[in-house]
Scaffold this motif. Structure first.
Motif, PDB file in Angstrom:
ATOM      1  N   VAL A  11       0.857  -1.186   0.000  1.00 21.54           N
ATOM      2  CA  VAL A  11       0.000   0.000   0.000  1.00 21.54           C
ATOM      3  C   VAL A  11       0.886   1.226   0.000  1.00 21.54           C
ATOM      4  N   ILE A  12       0.594   2.177  -0.895  1.00 20.16           N
ATOM      5  CA  ILE A  12       1.361   3.399  -0.967  1.00 20.16           C
ATOM      6  C   ILE A  12       0.841   4.371   0.082  1.00 20.16           C
ATOM      7  N   PRO A  13       1.675   4.855   0.990  1.00 21.69           N
ATOM      8  CA  PRO A  13       1.208   5.753   2.033  1.00 21.69           C
ATOM      9  C   PRO A  13       0.724   7.062   1.443  1.00 21.69           C
ATOM     10  N   LEU A  14      -0.371   7.570   2.009  1.00 17.51           N
ATOM     11  CA  LEU A  14      -0.884   8.842   1.554  1.00 17.51           C
ATOM     12  C   LEU A  14      -0.173   9.965   2.296  1.00 17.51           C
ATOM     13  N   GLY A  15      -0.464  11.186   1.894  1.00 20.24           N
ATOM     14  CA  GLY A  15       0.154  12.316   2.556  1.00 20.24           C
ATOM     15  C   GLY A  15       1.085  13.050   1.627  1.00 20.24           C
ATOM     16  N   GLN A  16       2.067  13.693   2.201  1.00 13.72           N
ATOM     17  CA  GLN A  16       2.947  14.559   1.415  1.00 13.72           C
ATOM     18  C   GLN A  16       4.119  13.769   0.843  1.00 13.72           C
ATOM     19  N   GLU A  17       3.855  12.924  -0.113  1.00 19.14           N
ATOM     20  CA  GLU A  17       4.906  12.148  -0.759  1.00 19.14           C
ATOM     21  C   GLU A  17       4.648  12.095  -2.243  1.00 19.14           C
ATOM     22  N   SER A  18       5.707  12.319  -3.026  1.00 16.73           N
ATOM     23  CA  SER A  18       5.556  12.313  -4.482  1.00 16.73           C
ATOM     24  C   SER A  18       5.567  10.892  -5.006  1.00 16.73           C
ATOM     25  N   ILE A  19       4.644  10.580  -5.929  1.00 22.67           N
ATOM     26  CA  ILE A  19       4.633   9.250  -6.538  1.00 22.67           C
ATOM     27  C   ILE A  19       4.683   9.345  -8.061  1.00 22.67           C
ATOM     28  N   LEU A  20       4.982  10.538  -8.591  1.00 23.68           N
ATOM     29  CA  LEU A  20       5.239  10.630 -10.021  1.00 23.68           C
ATOM     30  C   LEU A  20       6.557   9.921 -10.303  1.00 23.68           C
ATOM     31  N   THR A  21       6.806   9.588 -11.562  1.00 26.07           N
ATOM     32  CA  THR A  21       8.018   8.850 -11.915  1.00 26.07           C
ATOM     33  C   THR A  21       9.246   9.557 -11.351  1.00 26.07           C
ATOM     34  N   PRO A  22       9.997   8.913 -10.478  1.00 29.94           N
ATOM     35  CA  PRO A  22      11.096   9.585  -9.776  1.00 29.94           C
ATOM     36  C   PRO A  22      12.365   9.706 -10.607  1.00 29.94           C
ATOM     37  N   GLU A  23      13.284  10.444 -10.062  1.00 30.20           N
ATOM     38  CA  GLU A  23      14.586  10.627 -10.701  1.00 30.20           C
ATOM     39  C   GLU A  23      15.254   9.270 -10.884  1.00 30.20           C
ATOM     40  N   GLY A  24      15.794   9.036 -12.081  1.00 34.69           N
ATOM     41  CA  GLY A  24      16.450   7.757 -12.351  1.00 34.69           C
ATOM     42  C   GLY A  24      15.544   6.705 -12.955  1.00 34.69           C
ATOM     43  N   TYR A  25      14.276   7.066 -13.194  1.00 39.12           N
ATOM     44  CA  TYR A  25      13.315   6.135 -13.776  1.00 39.12           C
ATOM     45  C   TYR A  25      12.607   6.801 -14.953  1.00 39.12           C
ATOM     46  N   GLY A  26      11.829   6.007 -15.699  1.00 35.86           N
ATOM     47  CA  GLY A  26      11.148   6.567 -16.858  1.00 35.86           C
ATOM     48  C   GLY A  26      12.145   7.090 -17.877  1.00 35.86           C
ATOM     49  N   PHE A  27      11.882   8.277 -18.401  1.00 34.53           N
ATOM     50  CA  PHE A  27      12.788   8.861 -19.386  1.00 34.53           C
ATOM     51  C   PHE A  27      14.129   9.262 -18.776  1.00 34.53           C
ATOM     52  N   ALA A  28      14.201   9.278 -17.454  1.00 36.94           N
ATOM     53  CA  ALA A  28      15.447   9.600 -16.766  1.00 36.94           C
ATOM     54  C   ALA A  28      16.246   8.345 -16.409  1.00 36.94           C
ATOM     55  N   SER A  29      15.769   7.179 -16.838  1.00 39.98           N
ATOM     56  CA  SER A  29      16.505   5.940 -16.592  1.00 39.98           C
ATOM     57  C   SER A  29      17.864   5.985 -17.277  1.00 39.98           C
ATOM     58  N   SER A  30      18.866   5.475 -16.624  1.00 40.39           N
ATOM     59  CA  SER A  30      20.185   5.400 -17.251  1.00 40.39           C
ATOM     60  C   SER A  30      20.202   4.260 -18.266  1.00 40.39           C
ATOM     61  N   VAL A  31      21.033   4.399 -19.288  1.00 35.41           N
ATOM     62  CA  VAL A  31      21.114   3.324 -20.287  1.00 35.41           C
ATOM     63  C   VAL A  31      21.754   2.080 -19.672  1.00 35.41           C
ATOM     64  N   GLY A  32      22.542   2.282 -18.606  1.00 36.10           N
ATOM     65  CA  GLY A  32      23.081   1.131 -17.882  1.00 36.10           C
ATOM     66  C   GLY A  32      21.976   0.311 -17.252  1.00 36.10           C
ATOM     67  N   ARG A  33      20.985   0.992 -16.658  1.00 32.36           N
ATOM     68  CA  ARG A  33      19.831   0.297 -16.075  1.00 32.36           C
ATOM     69  C   ARG A  33      19.012  -0.378 -17.168  1.00 32.36           C
ATOM     70  N   ILE A  34      18.862   0.292 -18.306  1.00 38.79           N
ATOM     71  CA  ILE A  34      18.090  -0.270 -19.421  1.00 38.79           C
ATOM     72  C   ILE A  34      18.757  -1.541 -19.935  1.00 38.79           C
TER      73      ILE A  34
END
Length: 222
Positions: A1-24
């Protein structure tokens, strides 16, 4: 369960389009992403190597020095086939092509697009689109999107590898947003609501907010 409140759950740094090619490269789970070939190997043998396995590209190395001399892809094979069709007027001439060394039809190493392991997915997409290619090399260090003499090759990734990781990350983020905002039907409105929440959090404590955003988002995606 993702905790509610003041926490960001948009795609974080290092993921999505910010993923490193090493991770890919790691997530592609195809070893190093290429079939290793020698410059003297026959084109037909190399094609068999890249069609029978999990990879769809060959890196070609010098027989004696083991230095990278080029890359061989399906596009290069098409060029080979077209040259064979144009030049082979007899069965004997056609047979000569079948025993051709792959080094005669590779894209030379100097023209291979290469990125450092820490470069991101958006950089990879832009580089492949600009060069009109579907594969690029990943190395420990590069210069101007080309390999250096001292570069150590980590592997090869494709546009499909990049988009697979990006889409998976983005999809998981959207699913998390839907769970957090069940009363909002539109994914776009959910994202706007989360961005407002993030903005308020950053205004309160930018450094803490950034750390929490990365920590929570990474926990969601991992």
């Amino acid at each position: 369960v993702i905790p509610l409140g003041q926490e960001s759950i948009l795609t974080p740094e290092g993921y999505g389009f910010a993923s490193s090619v090493g991770r890919i490269l790691k997530n592609a789970d195809r070893k190093n992403g290429f079939y290793p070939a020698k410059a003297s190997d026959l084109v037909t043998d190399v094609m068999e190597g890249i069609t029978d396995g999990e990879v769809d590209v060959a890196l070609v190395f010098d027989d004696e020095t083991n230095k990278l001399v080029g890359i061989f892809t399906e596009t290069d094979y098409i060029k080979f086939s077209m040259a064979r069709a144009r030049s082979s007027s007899t069965e004997e001439e056609s047979a000569k092509y079948l025993v051709s060394a792959v080094k005669e039809y590779i894209t030379p190493a100097s023209k291979i697009v290469a990125l450092a392991s820490e470069d991101t997915a958006n950089v990879a997409i832009a580089a492949m689109k600009q060069a009109k290619v579907r594969h690029l090399l990943v190395a420990d260090k590069v210069g101007g999107r080309t390999l250096l003499d001292e570069s150590k090759i980590s592997g090869v990734i494709s546009m499909q590898d990049v988009m697979s990781v990006v889409q998976k990350d983005e999809r998981l983020s959207l699913q998390t947003l839907a769970r957090k905002y069940p009363g909002i039907a539109s994914p776009l409105d959910q994202m706007r609501e989360q961005m407002k929440s993030d903005a308020n959090l950053y205004a309160t404590d930018p450094e803490t907010a950034k750390t929490d955003a990365i920590r929570v988002g990474a926990a969601v995606i991992s």
